[in-house]
Design an enzyme around this catalytic site. Structure first.
Site, short mmCIF file in Angstrom:
data_model
loop_
_atom_site.label_atom_id
_atom_site.label_comp_id
_atom_site.label_asym_id
_atom_site.label_seq_id
_atom_site.Cartn_x
_atom_site.Cartn_y
_atom_site.Cartn_z
N ASP A 75 22.13 5.29 10.95
CA ASP A 75 20.96 4.50 10.56
C ASP A 75 19.74 4.85 11.41
O ASP A 75 19.87 5.31 12.55
CB ASP A 75 21.24 3.01 10.73
CG ASP A 75 22.13 2.45 9.63
OD1 ASP A 75 22.65 3.23 8.82
OD2 ASP A 75 22.31 1.21 9.60
N HIS A 220 23.94 5.29 15.09
CA HIS A 220 22.50 5.53 14.97
C HIS A 220 22.17 6.92 15.54
O HIS A 220 22.69 7.28 16.60
CB HIS A 220 21.71 4.46 15.72
CG HIS A 220 21.88 3.09 15.14
ND1 HIS A 220 22.99 2.31 15.41
CD2 HIS A 220 21.08 2.36 14.31
CE1 HIS A 220 22.88 1.17 14.76
NE2 HIS A 220 21.74 1.17 14.09
#
Length: 258
Positions: A75, A220
């Site tokens: 993400d 991430h």
């Protein structure tokens, strides 16, 4: 609205029953307060735990899977660290899924193009990733999703059908926007918390201990510690004979609209 609608209908029914009882006997106000607190607690929990499917259907894993397949998702990119993530994925010959922020695509167009060119999947992660996303109106949520979709289509020709809400938050406004865009909402069942913990070993052990067939890992591509954990994770999954696949293949969903 799935479970949310059922809970609301149940609470309304209980209120009506309690109100009816007031015609025959005294009903203490504490019962109404208790019911409200139960509703508030369930709604808050449902808003922040995407796995509950409280407001909208979300795909968070492949249930009852016996095949040693797992999906790796990132993400908040594209980010300067995305390049190192891509280098590792290329080294291990692994395809991942990147949920990209529209603003980040504008800031790092070449990295975004590299994600696509190397065969990875991309999904919508809103345009701004605002901390107030959970308080946006349905129209604002719709604008965030459609703006990012148009941007990606402009850069790649791809019309994304996968959406991951910022912070995994869902609510009636987000559900309404999704019902219009027809995106598949993608969650996770293995959260690394690599934006919370500083210790790489803590992050790695957290993910490793949750690994199971059909899982979706959330990481991430925004920090060196995540890159370091990723390398260890890829080695571990290889040792355990796991196949890392893109989300669409794991869940048998269409990632892009033809």
């Amino acid at each position: 609205m799935l479970k949310h609608k059922k809970i609301v209908l149940f609470c309304v029914a209980v209120v009506l029953v309690l109100f009816t009882f007031t015609f025959f006997t005294a009903v203490h106000w504490i019962f109404f307060l208790l019911l409200f607190l139960i509703w508030l607690g369930l709604t808050t929990w449902g808003s922040f735990d995407i796995r509950l499917n409280y407001f909208t259907k979300a795909y968070c894993s492949k249930p009852n899977s016996i095949s040693k397949e797992i999906a790796l998702t990132f993400d908040d990119g594209p980010h300067e660290m995305t390049e190192k993530v891509l280098d590792l994925l290329k080294l291990f010959n692994v395809k991942a899924t990147f949920f990209c922020i529209g603003k980040q695509i504008e800031n790092n167009p070449q990295l975004f193009k590299r994600i696509i060119s190397e065969g990875h999947l991309v999904g919508n992660h809103s345009f701004s990733h605002s901390e107030n996303f959970g308080f946006f109106s349905s129209q604002n949520v719709l604008n965030e999703i459609t703006t990012t979709n148009k941007l990606v289509q402009q850069w790649s020709g791809l019309n994304m059908k996968l959406f991951r809400p910022p912070f995994g938050v869902t609510n009636p406004m987000i559900a309404k926007a999704i019902s219009e865009t027809k995106h598949h909402v993608i969650g996770w069942n293995i959260r690394s918390l690599d934006t919370v913990y500083e210790d790489e070993n803590t992050i790695f052990e957290r993910v490793k201990n949750k690994i199971k067939p059909g899982g979706i890992i959330l990481m991430h591509d925004t920090s060196q510690k995540s890159v370091n954990v990723l390398e260890r994770l890829l080695l571990f999954l290889k040792t355990e004979n796991y196949s890392i696949v893109s989300v669409d293949k794991l869940l048998n969903l269409s990632a892009y609209e033809n």
